[in-house]
Write an enzyme that holds these catalytic residues in place. Sequence first.
Site, PDB file in Angstrom:
ATOM      1  N   TYR A  31       0.832  -1.201   0.000  1.00 16.80           N
ATOM      2  CA  TYR A  31       0.000   0.000   0.000  1.00 16.80           C
ATOM      3  C   TYR A  31       0.868   1.253   0.000  1.00 16.80           C
ATOM      4  O   TYR A  31       2.069   1.188   0.269  1.00 16.80           O
ATOM      5  CB  TYR A  31      -0.959   0.007   1.202  1.00 16.80           C
ATOM      6  N   ARG A  50       8.486   3.498  -4.681  1.00 14.14           N
ATOM      7  CA  ARG A  50       8.530   2.577  -3.539  1.00 14.14           C
ATOM      8  C   ARG A  50       7.558   1.413  -3.736  1.00 14.14           C
ATOM      9  O   ARG A  50       7.865   0.271  -3.401  1.00 14.14           O
ATOM     10  CB  ARG A  50       8.199   3.358  -2.260  1.00 14.14           C
ATOM     11  N   ARG A  99      -7.239 -20.411  -1.876  1.00 15.98           N
ATOM     12  CA  ARG A  99      -6.167 -20.278  -0.880  1.00 15.98           C
ATOM     13  C   ARG A  99      -5.123 -21.394  -0.981  1.00 15.98           C
ATOM     14  O   ARG A  99      -5.427 -22.570  -0.819  1.00 15.98           O
ATOM     15  CB  ARG A  99      -6.758 -20.272   0.533  1.00 15.98           C
ATOM     16  N   HIS A 101      -0.566 -21.445  -0.417  1.00 14.94           N
ATOM     17  CA  HIS A 101       0.534 -20.524  -0.133  1.00 14.94           C
ATOM     18  C   HIS A 101       1.358 -20.116  -1.355  1.00 14.94           C
ATOM     19  O   HIS A 101       1.662 -18.931  -1.515  1.00 14.94           O
ATOM     20  CB  HIS A 101       1.453 -21.102   0.957  1.00 14.94           C
ATOM     21  N   LYS A 148       6.399  -1.824   1.764  1.00 11.83           N
ATOM     22  CA  LYS A 148       5.243  -1.287   2.492  1.00 11.83           C
ATOM     23  C   LYS A 148       4.080  -2.266   2.345  1.00 11.83           C
ATOM     24  O   LYS A 148       3.112  -2.002   1.620  1.00 11.83           O
ATOM     25  CB  LYS A 148       4.903   0.106   1.959  1.00 11.83           C
ATOM     26  N   GLU A 180      12.353   3.207  13.722  1.00 11.03           N
ATOM     27  CA  GLU A 180      11.294   4.047  13.135  1.00 11.03           C
ATOM     28  C   GLU A 180      10.024   3.877  13.957  1.00 11.03           C
ATOM     29  O   GLU A 180       9.943   3.005  14.820  1.00 11.03           O
ATOM     30  CB  GLU A 180      11.040   3.674  11.670  1.00 11.03           C
TER      31      GLU A 180
HETATM   32  N1  PDD Z   1       3.063   5.254   6.999  1.00 13.65           N
HETATM   33  N2  PDD Z   1       7.763   4.061   8.535  1.00 13.65           N
HETATM   34  C1  PDD Z   1       6.618   3.363   8.554  1.00 13.65           C
HETATM   35  C2  PDD Z   1       6.594   2.034   9.215  1.00 13.65           C
HETATM   36  C3  PDD Z   1       5.463   3.895   7.955  1.00 13.65           C
HETATM   37  O1  PDD Z   1       4.322   3.174   7.969  1.00 13.65           O
HETATM   38  C4  PDD Z   1       5.512   5.187   7.368  1.00 13.65           C
HETATM   39  C5  PDD Z   1       4.316   5.809   6.701  1.00 13.65           C
HETATM   40  C6  PDD Z   1       6.738   5.876   7.383  1.00 13.65           C
HETATM   41  C7  PDD Z   1       6.875   7.239   6.755  1.00 13.65           C
HETATM   42  O2  PDD Z   1       6.862   7.137   5.364  1.00 13.65           O
HETATM   43  P1  PDD Z   1       6.386   8.336   4.451  1.00 13.65           P
HETATM   44  O3  PDD Z   1       7.209   9.526   4.815  1.00 13.65           O
HETATM   45  O4  PDD Z   1       6.667   7.876   3.092  1.00 13.65           O
HETATM   46  O5  PDD Z   1       4.943   8.528   4.749  1.00 13.65           O
HETATM   47  C8  PDD Z   1       7.844   5.283   7.968  1.00 13.65           C
HETATM   48  C9  PDD Z   1       1.849   5.679   6.371  1.00 13.65           C
HETATM   49  C10 PDD Z   1       1.627   7.144   6.394  1.00 13.65           C
HETATM   50  C11 PDD Z   1       0.691   4.875   6.942  1.00 13.65           C
HETATM   51  O6  PDD Z   1       0.917   3.708   7.244  1.00 13.65           O
HETATM   52  O7  PDD Z   1      -0.422   5.390   7.073  1.00 13.65           O
END
Ligand code: PDD
Length: 305
Positions: A31, A50, A99, A101, A148, A180
């Site tokens: 996402y 990304r 389903r 894997h 992500k 983070e």
């Molecule tokens: N999240 N690290 C993580 C684990 C994140 O989920 C996010 C952003 C960031 C910051 O990334 P960016 O600057 O590209 O938004 C760092 C989004 C906003 C969310 O999950 O809603």
Amino acid sequence: MTAYFNGRFMEKDEIRISPDDRGFLFSDSLYEVIRHYPGLLFRPEAHIRRLNHGAAHLRLACRDFSHLIPVARDLIRQNHLADQDALVYIQVTRGTAPRNHPFPDPASEPTVYICVSCFDPAVKDRQRKTGIHAITVPDIRWARCDMKTTGLTANVLACQQAAENKAGEAIFVRDGVLLEGTHSSFMAVFDDTVITAPLSNYILGGITRETVLDLCRDLDIRVLQEPVYESRIHLASELMVTGTTTEITPITTLNTRPVGNGKPGPVAKALQAAFASKIQQLQKQAPWFSPMKKGENSLKLSETP
Ligand code: PDD
């Protein structure tokens, strides 16, 4: 709200996702959240870069989603958000198959979903001014945080723990290193130098992180991409989180201990001002979108794969 689903613009409430969708069954999906400022979609190319990185590593059938940028802009217009603060949410999954894997064979077509929503920046604006409390939590996530993916259970649990402790964010700690936040990147200031974890499989390459590091260079603020150790964190003069919805938010208390003098510090304030003027400058350059009537698409559906 009009949303986009597998090549079609449709009412969000009418979208039906199969229970066999691998995003639902396995979180086999990616996402992005992109910020829209009045007149300006912020760095959509970086978000798509990304997304493509994740798609290549997940070996999805589609590995280039750049065609979604005009779709996102179209959705902003169709929902009359062109002159407003809004968020674009994009999710792509490996697609639908019974389903099992391993990857479906033959490969399934990715499911592609985009929606937009109004974003009220008031709460975040206040947090940026006053700073937030944050807590540290053990990083129980998997070792591919650079993608992500929607497998966010560890992030959800940590963020809930933060909320229950009246904190605005939880910072993941792995092997004694603050990496983070649950939905933000993390930075510390030691001796006027901004230090943030280097890009690796243990953090998401934040788009805001990248922007902020560029702003540091513009402002002649020294930057080191190095581990920030828990054992030294009490020596930091400032801590902050950065992200799409967070922008640059100072952390004024970590685990109930004040950071520096317990107030947003000069580095965070300078970066916030530079970030705000960057947005203003980009807004001036951005073509102002003419509002569209509901259901009027500037893209023909045949143009959207
Ligand atoms: N999240 N690290 C993580 C684990 C994140 O989920 C996010 C952003 C960031 C910051 O990334 P960016 O600057 O590209 O938004 C760092 C989004 C906003 C969310 O999950 O809603």
